[in-house]
Design a protein around this motif. Structure first.
Motif, PDB file in Angstrom:
ATOM      1  N   PRO A 100       7.773  13.834  -6.762  1.00  0.00           N
ATOM      2  CA  PRO A 100       7.992  12.723  -7.701  1.00  0.00           C
ATOM      3  C   PRO A 100       6.657  12.106  -8.113  1.00  0.00           C
ATOM      4  O   PRO A 100       5.674  12.148  -7.372  1.00  0.00           O
TER       5      PRO A 100
ATOM      6  N   PRO B  30       3.822   9.514  -8.608  1.00  0.00           N
ATOM      7  CA  PRO B  30       3.479   8.373  -7.757  1.00  0.00           C
ATOM      8  C   PRO B  30       3.827   7.053  -8.431  1.00  0.00           C
ATOM      9  O   PRO B  30       3.646   6.890  -9.634  1.00  0.00           O
ATOM     10  N   ARG B  31       4.351   6.158  -7.643  1.00  0.00           N
ATOM     11  CA  ARG B  31       4.713   4.851  -8.169  1.00  0.00           C
ATOM     12  C   ARG B  31       3.464   4.000  -8.308  1.00  0.00           C
ATOM     13  O   ARG B  31       2.529   4.096  -7.503  1.00  0.00           O
ATOM     14  N   PRO B  32       3.386   3.171  -9.343  1.00  0.00           N
ATOM     15  CA  PRO B  32       2.207   2.311  -9.492  1.00  0.00           C
ATOM     16  C   PRO B  32       2.126   1.305  -8.356  1.00  0.00           C
ATOM     17  O   PRO B  32       3.149   0.961  -7.738  1.00  0.00           O
TER      18      PRO B  32
ATOM     19  N   PRO C  35       1.904  -2.232  -6.379  1.00  0.00           N
ATOM     20  CA  PRO C  35       2.528  -3.519  -6.715  1.00  0.00           C
ATOM     21  C   PRO C  35       1.492  -4.472  -7.289  1.00  0.00           C
ATOM     22  O   PRO C  35       0.294  -4.372  -6.984  1.00  0.00           O
TER      23      PRO C  35
ATOM     24  N   TYR D 120      -2.777  -6.888 -12.185  1.00  0.00           N
ATOM     25  CA  TYR D 120      -3.402  -5.714 -11.584  1.00  0.00           C
ATOM     26  C   TYR D 120      -4.919  -5.792 -11.726  1.00  0.00           C
ATOM     27  O   TYR D 120      -5.435  -6.404 -12.660  1.00  0.00           O
TER      28      TYR D 120
ATOM     29  N   THR E 190      -1.173  -4.482 -16.869  1.00  0.00           N
ATOM     30  CA  THR E 190      -0.527  -3.224 -16.469  1.00  0.00           C
ATOM     31  C   THR E 190      -1.378  -2.532 -15.412  1.00  0.00           C
ATOM     32  O   THR E 190      -2.594  -2.781 -15.317  1.00  0.00           O
TER      33      THR E 190
END
Length: 209
Positions: A24, A26-28, A30, A44, A58
């Motif tokens: 999958p 990669p998730r950003p 938090p 961020y 973002t």
């Protein structure tokens, strides 16, 4: 006998190898929050200089402390959706108190400039720093394979884009890779297909009789 032959065939047949599942994306990370002088900001790449704090909006953005100030910049949506194949990241650069943020940032002759997307190009000519990006419709059509534009100079003139042509003193370029430019008796003419065609993946209509 047939059963024996069938068993021999099954034993010699290659066993299909299943390809491993695609990992999958990669998730950003938090978002985070930082505080300075009683004020809290969240986002961020957050930075603080003791008197001020700022964050990108973002996870694709950038924040840098330059010339005593915090500079944050977020790419446009088209750059986020269609990065280039090299994985170019945005950045900020500074010279003599001037700051610019984006992609492929260049510093020359006391000026600083960047592209708004990873598919753009920058050049210098006669102490001018020029940056140019393809239209969003072009990047949406070609994605990571967006053809690289070029810049052309003539005397003190400079132009960037596709199929660039020049006279001794003038430069003209098409804005799209399918555009064309022609030089005819020192006259420059450029044409780009309508932007509506950039999202049309159907076959063209048959020629009229």
């Amino acid at each position: 006998m047939l059963s024996l032959l069938a068993l021999v065939w099954l034993a010699s047949a290659p066993v299909p190898v299943e390809s491993p599942p695609t990992p999958p994306a990669p998730r950003p990370p938090p978002p985070q929050c930082v505080s300075s002088q009683g004020r809290t900001v969240c986002g961020y790449q957050c930075k603080t200089n003791g008197s001020h704090a700022a964050c990108a909006r973002t996870p694709y953005g950038v924040c840098q402390l330059l010339a005593g100030n915090i500079h944050c910049w977020d790419p446009p949506r088209v750059a986020i959706a269609h990065p280039d194949n090299s994985g170019t990241k945005p950045e900020c650069k500074e010279i003599r108190g001037k700051v610019a943020c984006g992609y492929n940032c260049r510093v020359a002759n006391g000026e600083v400039a960047c592209n708004g997307t990873p598919h753009g190009v920058c050049t210098t000519h006669f102490e001018r720093l020029v940056c140019w990006d393809p239209p969003e419709s072009v990047i949406h059509e070609h994605g990571a394979d967006t053809p690289e534009p070029r810049c052309l100079t003539a005397s003190e003139a400079v132009g960037c884009g596709y199929d660039c042509k020049s006279t001794r003193t003038e430069v003209r370029c098409a804005s799209t890779p399918t555009g064309v430019c022609r030089l005819d008796q020192d006259q420059l003419t450029c044409f780009d297909p309508p932007s509506l065609l950039h999202c049309d993946h159907s076959a063209p209509p048959p020629p009229a009789n």
